[in-house]
Design an enzyme around this catalytic site. Structure first.
Site, PDB file in Angstrom:
ATOM      1  N   CYS A 144       4.260  -9.070  13.155  1.00  0.00           N
ATOM      2  CA  CYS A 144       5.389  -8.451  13.293  1.00  0.00           C
ATOM      3  C   CYS A 144       6.825  -9.324  13.163  1.00  0.00           C
ATOM      4  O   CYS A 144       7.874  -8.934  12.900  1.00  0.00           O
ATOM      5  CB  CYS A 144       5.594  -7.726  14.772  1.00  0.00           C
ATOM      6  N   CYS A 196       4.532 -11.992  18.145  1.00  0.00           N
ATOM      7  CA  CYS A 196       3.438 -11.558  17.216  1.00  0.00           C
ATOM      8  C   CYS A 196       3.928 -11.936  15.809  1.00  0.00           C
ATOM      9  O   CYS A 196       4.920 -11.784  15.205  1.00  0.00           O
ATOM     10  CB  CYS A 196       3.336  -9.994  17.339  1.00  0.00           C
ATOM     11  N   CYS A 226      -1.087  -7.434  20.157  1.00  0.00           N
ATOM     12  CA  CYS A 226      -0.020  -6.674  19.639  1.00  0.00           C
ATOM     13  C   CYS A 226      -0.561  -5.061  19.433  1.00  0.00           C
ATOM     14  O   CYS A 226      -1.550  -4.795  19.128  1.00  0.00           O
ATOM     15  CB  CYS A 226       0.577  -6.879  18.189  1.00  0.00           C
ATOM     16  N   HIS A 279       0.966  -1.233   0.068  1.00  0.00           N
ATOM     17  CA  HIS A 279      -0.003  -0.007  -0.163  1.00  0.00           C
ATOM     18  C   HIS A 279       0.904   1.154  -0.024  1.00  0.00           C
ATOM     19  O   HIS A 279       2.318   1.032  -0.118  1.00  0.00           O
ATOM     20  CB  HIS A 279      -1.072  -0.091   1.227  1.00  0.00           C
ATOM     21  N   HIS A 294       4.324   1.281   1.787  1.00  0.00           N
ATOM     22  CA  HIS A 294       5.420   0.304   1.196  1.00  0.00           C
ATOM     23  C   HIS A 294       6.035   1.147  -0.217  1.00  0.00           C
ATOM     24  O   HIS A 294       7.083   1.544  -0.409  1.00  0.00           O
ATOM     25  CB  HIS A 294       5.050  -0.547   0.663  1.00  0.00           C
ATOM     26  N   LYS A 298      -2.256  -2.879   6.804  1.00  0.00           N
ATOM     27  CA  LYS A 298      -3.326  -3.880   6.037  1.00  0.00           C
ATOM     28  C   LYS A 298      -4.106  -4.268   7.200  1.00  0.00           C
ATOM     29  O   LYS A 298      -5.508  -4.691   7.002  1.00  0.00           O
ATOM     30  CB  LYS A 298      -2.501  -5.111   5.501  1.00  0.00           C
ATOM     31  N   LYS A 325      -1.732   4.656  12.341  1.00  0.00           N
ATOM     32  CA  LYS A 325      -0.936   4.050  11.208  1.00  0.00           C
ATOM     33  C   LYS A 325      -1.527   3.254  10.089  1.00  0.00           C
ATOM     34  O   LYS A 325      -2.287   2.514  10.394  1.00  0.00           O
ATOM     35  CB  LYS A 325       0.317   3.215  11.609  1.00  0.00           C
ATOM     36  N   HIS A 344      -0.696  -4.231  15.841  1.00  0.00           N
ATOM     37  CA  HIS A 344      -1.583  -4.825  14.969  1.00  0.00           C
ATOM     38  C   HIS A 344      -2.989  -5.010  15.577  1.00  0.00           C
ATOM     39  O   HIS A 344      -3.951  -5.393  14.909  1.00  0.00           O
ATOM     40  CB  HIS A 344      -1.091  -6.077  14.464  1.00  0.00           C
TER      41      HIS A 344
HETATM   42  N1  MSP Z   1      10.071  -7.577   6.075  1.00  0.00           N
HETATM   43  C1  MSP Z   1      10.269  -6.512   7.001  1.00  0.00           C
HETATM   44  C2  MSP Z   1      11.437  -5.504   6.634  1.00  0.00           C
HETATM   45  C3  MSP Z   1      12.735  -6.262   6.498  1.00  0.00           C
HETATM   46  S1  MSP Z   1      14.033  -5.403   6.031  1.00  0.00           S
HETATM   47  C4  MSP Z   1      15.449  -6.218   6.082  1.00  0.00           C
HETATM   48  C5  MSP Z   1       9.027  -5.308   6.982  1.00  0.00           C
HETATM   49  N2  MSP Z   1       8.411  -5.243   5.896  1.00  0.00           N
HETATM   50  S2  MSP Z   1       7.008  -4.628   6.001  1.00  0.00           S
HETATM   51  O1  MSP Z   1       6.435  -4.867   4.669  1.00  0.00           O
HETATM   52  O2  MSP Z   1       6.209  -4.646   7.016  1.00  0.00           O
HETATM   53  O3  MSP Z   1       7.460  -3.112   5.843  1.00  0.00           O
HETATM   54  C6  MSP Z   1       8.141  -2.549   5.177  1.00  0.00           C
HETATM   55  C7  MSP Z   1       8.331  -1.061   5.022  1.00  0.00           C
HETATM   56  O4  MSP Z   1       7.124  -0.629   4.807  1.00  0.00           O
HETATM   57  C8  MSP Z   1       8.987  -0.464   6.470  1.00  0.00           C
HETATM   58  O5  MSP Z   1       9.864   0.410   6.348  1.00  0.00           O
HETATM   59  C9  MSP Z   1       7.628   0.074   6.881  1.00  0.00           C
HETATM   60  O6  MSP Z   1       8.169   1.321   7.762  1.00  0.00           O
HETATM   61  C10 MSP Z   1       7.005   0.719   5.721  1.00  0.00           C
HETATM   62  N3  MSP Z   1       5.894   1.020   5.955  1.00  0.00           N
HETATM   63  C11 MSP Z   1       4.732   0.042   6.286  1.00  0.00           C
HETATM   64  N4  MSP Z   1       3.550   0.845   6.533  1.00  0.00           N
HETATM   65  C12 MSP Z   1       3.782   2.204   6.398  1.00  0.00           C
HETATM   66  C13 MSP Z   1       3.118   3.397   6.778  1.00  0.00           C
HETATM   67  N5  MSP Z   1       1.983   3.444   7.074  1.00  0.00           N
HETATM   68  N6  MSP Z   1       3.850   4.640   6.423  1.00  0.00           N
HETATM   69  C14 MSP Z   1       5.097   4.594   6.181  1.00  0.00           C
HETATM   70  N7  MSP Z   1       6.058   3.414   6.057  1.00  0.00           N
HETATM   71  C15 MSP Z   1       5.253   2.159   6.256  1.00  0.00           C
HETATM   72  O7  MSP Z   1       8.978  -4.605   8.223  1.00  0.00           O
END
Ligand code: MSP
Length: 698
Positions: free
Chosen positions: A139, A136, A160, A17, A20, A320, A317, A163
């Site tokens: 996480c 979790c 959590c 989303h 990411h 999903k 925040k 979440h």
């Molecule tokens: N798989 C781990 C990262 C491993 S790196 C060796 C992970 N993945 S994640 O898909 O949950 O998140 C990836 C990135 O997306 C993170 O930097 C996270 O901060 C970012 N974001 C997820 N949701 C977000 C927001 N709502 N706003 C900004 N960034 C966010 O963590």
């Protein structure tokens, strides 16, 4: 000189989303800026494909874990292409997948090194022990007491905090990394390299976390509980902890532990990396990862920079699991890519949280892009077309014409050049410091000043007087040359718009290959014939687009109208992780009217309300919903509502919810409330008009 920059690798359990996309936009901007400066750059993004999370998502979708990962990767690739972030659009150089065999080899190599390594205090870096704790799955980490919400009922598991889902109790044999021996070495690292963790506020957080003492870290799970992962070398009963493995991707991607990959990319050539991460995963990157590298004798990263989170308009925040995400399909359908990039970089002060709402995005697109940059470009080119026969006019003003040019508000070239050079230097400085928002403000000061020059000089008036020809030419040249500078400067942030402005000026080279610091006033050659005039950013009709977005979005819970106040879980927090089906427009996530009709919502009047001993969150209320007896309901609103003030209030009750016992009291329904902010403050839903008790809501 080379430069290596990374996004985190994204979990392959669900579809991406805006959160990411944001990390990719930031890293893409950094990479383009470096490339523009002639620096050979390697940009990594990818997916984190192992672990219980992915296993569970796969099961829910009737897929194998690999099929699940392939499915999500397919969507990532489609979206990165749609947003111009893939290799063919000058974006990432590698889409790293942790299921790649070379990664497997590299991770095993790092593990083997740690298995032989000593800590700074001379102990074995890895050892075997037992771990018991709350885990979790979303996480993929064990949670300490401050990181979970204790249950109302002591027999229930905690949840959590991120979440809002239940944690699993896990106790098992595990390998541990002796992190507790690394605190001094880490603190020394943060002291010696002040920019190792950025921004400074985050560095201080990390320092105080480490300063408070570190606990050893469990770095494996039994294969019987997590089988989807890389086995511990020489002990395949254990699976390597997913974070250990995922972090290692940053080095395996460029060749650590695999010669073929090393030849293809080059570990020595590119390491160390700049890691850009969300603040939610800073600890893994700024504490655990440096400690692993230290133990293995690998050089530390260049730096770790943490950005803030996108939150929804109510301040939660975007995630999903909470069901409040901005979907990439929708963004891509309704907005130009560069409008999304501009908004992300301009609206979020790097490091702080930012609010994302479609309305803000439309407003910014209309004001800053359609009326701002876009309008400046199209009015300038249109006038050059009209008054100069489509050729870039000359900039010079003869001595005789100087006075009337001045009167018309046309500045000397030297003054414009100095202003532009200064603004450009500031812009570059801000962008290098990742202060994108400030940098863009500088660029928009240039837009405003140029617009003002045009409005003051009124070329359309000048064109009526042949004696003013030089002044007219001078205004239009200044505007066009300024646009050229803007295109080069803005390229890293808005590559497509930059290229269009460039082409509009009739230039055929690539602004992505021009170092902004090399820009010289006067570079735009007189007589160049301009290109096609296209509107850069068409205005977006707000009301109509909002309607269409609503129809297209599957995620309707951006402003949750209701929350289950018993638990403070928002209505979207169903306790299940969303599957990707939930996020694909038109699939599975709509309910039909019959589904809705199953929920019996009734108007009720609060008769009594009181606190419950030893439960600071719960109120016990009785509510008249037009039945023989008032209903007894427990509501988790005690921290926000005085019981006395509730008596007599009209509220909305879910009347056919299965009764359940909380703290020894039966709750015979649920009241509806909005959930506000990160802490989910409840605000009770009520009526402006008088309504009889028991009236049904439909
Ligand atoms: N798989 C781990 C990262 C491993 S790196 C060796 C992970 N993945 S994640 O898909 O949950 O998140 C990836 C990135 O997306 C993170 O930097 C996270 O901060 C970012 N974001 C997820 N949701 C977000 C927001 N709502 N706003 C900004 N960034 C966010 O963590």
């Amino acid at each position: 000189m080379t430069f290596y920059v990374t996004t985190p690798i994204y979990y392959a359990n669900s579809l991406p989303h805006l959160g990411h996309l944001y990390t990719m936009i930031v890293v893409d901007t950094i990479a383009r800026q470096k490339r523009q400066q002639g620096i050979e750059t390697f940009f990594l993004t990818g997916t984190d494909e192992h672990g219980i999370n992915i296993e569970r998502a796969a099961k829910r979708n009737n897929r194998s874990p690999k099929e699940q990962a392939d499915y999500v990767v397919g969507y990532y690739k489609k979206m990165t292409a749609a947003f111009g972030l893939d290799t063919s659009h000058g974006g990432y150089d590698i889409f790293m997948r942790t299921t790649a065999p070379f990664h497997y080899e590299g991770v095993s190599e790092l593990w083997r090194r740690l298995a032989k390594a000593k800590t700074p205090k001379g102990n074995d870096a890895l050892y075997k022990g037992h771990y018991e704790g709350w885990f979790c799955a979303a996480c993929a980490e064990f949670k300490s007491e401050e990181e979970y919400q204790k249950p109302e009922n002591p027999d229930d598991p905690p949840s959590c905090l991120i979440h809002e889902t239940k944690l699993d109790r896990v106790s098992e044999e595990s390998y541990f990394f002796r992190l507790s021996d690394f605190d001094q070495a880490l603190l020394k690292l943060y002291e010696e390299r002040l920019d190792f963790v950025q921004p400074e506020a985050r560095r201080n957080e990390v320092k105080s976390f480490v300063g408070g003492g570190l606990q050893d870290l469990s770095v494996s799970r039994l294969k019987s509980s997590v089988s989807w992962g890389i086995p511990v070398p020489d002990d395949p009963k254990h699976t390597i902890y997913v974070w250990f493995e995922a972090l290692t991707n940053y080095i395996t991607a460029i060749g650590f532990g695999n010669q073929q990959q090393d030849r293809a990319v080059g570990f020595e050539k590119f390491w160390p990396a700049l890691h850009v991460v969300g603040k939610d995963i800073l600890r893994f990157h700024a504490v655990y990862w440096p400690a692993f590298l230290m133990a293995a004798g690998v050089e530390q990263p260049r730096a770790i920079v943490a950005h803030g989170m996108w939150v929804d308009p109510t301040g939660r925040k975007m995630s999903k699991t909470l069901g409040n995400t901005i979907e990439l399909d929708v963004l891509n359908k309704f907005f130009p890519i560069d409008a999304v990039r501009y908004f992300c970089l301009r609206e979020m002060v790097f490091g702080q949280d930012g609010r994302f709402g479609y309305e803000n995005l439309i407003d910014r697109t209309n004001s800053d892009l359609a009326s701002g940059l876009g309008n400046l470009s199209s009015r300038t080119l249109t006038m050059i077309q009209r008054y100069c026969d489509g050729h870039i006019p000359g900039a010079n003003i003869s001595d005789e014409a100087r006075l009337s040019a001045k009167r018309a508000g046309v500045e000397d070239e030297a003054a414009i050049r100095d202003f532009l050079s200064h603004a450009r230097d500031e812009f570059v400085r801000y962008f290098e410091a990742l202060a994108f928002s400030k940098g863009l403000e500088e660029a928009w000061a240039i837009v405003a000043r140029t617009d003002k020059m045009i409005s003051d000089a009124k070329p359309w008036e000048l064109a009526k007087d042949s004696g003013q020809r030089q002044t007219l030419n001078a205004v239009l040249y200044r505007a066009a040359e300024t646009l050229r500078w803007l295109a080069v400067m803005l390229y890293p942030a808005m590559p497509e718009a930059a290229r269009e402005i460039y082409a509009g000026l009739g230039l055929s080279d690539d602004p992505g290959k021009i170092n902004p610091t090399d820009l010289k006033w006067g570079g735009l050659a007189e007589d160049t014939s301009i290109g096609e005039i296209k509107p850069l950013f068409p205005r977006i009709e707000k009301a109509k687009t909002m309607e269409e977005i609503k129809e297209d979005s599957t995620d309707t819970s951006q402003t949750p109208a209701a929350a289950e106040t018993e638990t403070h879980a928002s209505v979207a927090g169903s306790g299940q992780h969303a599957t990707e089906a939930d996020a694909v427009p038109g699939v599975a996530s709509y309910i039909d009217i019959n589904d809705f009709a199953k929920v019996e919502l009734r108007v009720g009047e609060v008769r009594t309300a009181e606190r419950i001993p030893k439960a600071d969150k719960l109120l016990l209320i009785t509510v008249d919903i037009g039945e023989a007896q008032p209903r007894q309901i427990l509501a988790g609103i005690a921290q926000y509502y005085e019981p006395e003030k509730l008596v007599g209030r009209k509220i909305v009750v879910v009347a056919n919810l299965k009764p359940r016992k909380l703290r020894g009291y039966e709750s015979q329904g649920m009241l509806l409330a909005a959930s506000i902010g990160e802490e989910g403050k409840p605000v009770i839903a009520t009526f402006a008009e008088d309504v009889p008790n028991g009236a049904r809501l439909k």
